[in-house]
Design an enzyme around this catalytic site. Structure first.
Site, mmCIF file in Angstrom:
data_model
loop_
_atom_site.group_PDB
_atom_site.id
_atom_site.type_symbol
_atom_site.label_atom_id
_atom_site.label_comp_id
_atom_site.label_asym_id
_atom_site.label_seq_id
_atom_site.Cartn_x
_atom_site.Cartn_y
_atom_site.Cartn_z
ATOM 1 N N CYS A 137 0.462 -1.285 0.114
ATOM 2 C CA CYS A 137 0.100 0.151 -0.339
ATOM 3 C C CYS A 137 0.931 0.991 -0.048
ATOM 4 O O CYS A 137 1.140 1.824 1.079
ATOM 5 C CB CYS A 137 -0.926 -0.396 1.368
ATOM 6 S SG CYS A 137 -1.673 1.198 0.909
ATOM 7 N N CYS A 149 -0.202 3.772 2.118
ATOM 8 C CA CYS A 149 0.050 4.193 3.834
ATOM 9 C C CYS A 149 1.459 4.281 4.257
ATOM 10 O O CYS A 149 2.483 4.426 5.047
ATOM 11 C CB CYS A 149 -0.446 2.177 3.824
ATOM 12 S SG CYS A 149 -2.533 2.094 3.915
#
Length: 173
Positions: A131, A134
């Site tokens: 991700c 993230c």
């Protein structure tokens, strides 16, 4: 079974992974809480029970109950957040990024340990799960807290090695 014993059971074609696990276990650059917390968070983040069990045995007595819980919580909440925020990041329709996530993630605000250690655990699991949004978010917070780039890189290495060890063990022929 310890994590070292788990790694020793990997096949010869994964010798590099076995050696990398040994290097991580011998790391002297991280605090004990960071090293063992990263290993535990990444093991749980792998979703592979044999490496979780080996890592739980490895960290027993080396992490406070609060730190062990925080590592497990980082893996749990990243399992959810990494999917959701990867969707938000990759979707062509940017409207999703403006919408509230409506996901409970209270542990991020109150992990029970130092914020920067929890962020480090979260970054490592986010790297494992791919991700980018993230990773950027956790890296930014870590740098704001004064965490050095080499510590952040080590967290990513822990994620990479634990993911590889879990994958090889699960698929060894």
């Amino acid at each position: 079974m310890s994590l070292k014993e788990f790694a020793d059971a990997l096949p010869d074609y994964a010798k590099d992974i076995r050696l990398n696990v040994g290097s991580l276990l011998g790391d002297q650059t991280l605090t004990e809480q960071r090293k063992y917390g990263l290993l535990l968070a990444c093991a749980h983040g792998s979703g592979y029970k044999p490496i979780v069990e080996a890592t739980e045995a490895e960290v027993a007595g080396k992490l406070s109950p609060e730190a062990a819980n925080a590592a497990r919580a980082a893996a749990a909440v990243m399992a959810m957040n990494n999917v959701y925020y990867r969707f938000v990041h990759l979707a062509s329709n940017k409207e999703y990024g403006q919408m509230p996530a409506k996901l409970r993630m209270n542990v991020i605000g109150s992990p029970g340990i130092e914020k920067d250690d929890f962020e480090l655990f979260s970054l490592a699991v986010s790297a494992m799960n791919g991700c980018g949004l993230c990773i950027d978010s956790h890296e930014k917070v870590l740098r704001q807290h004064g965490v050095a780039a080499d510590v952040i890189q080590t967290a990513a290495r822990v994620g990479a090695v634990i993911k590889a060890a879990a994958t090889v063990h699960a698929t060894a022929v």
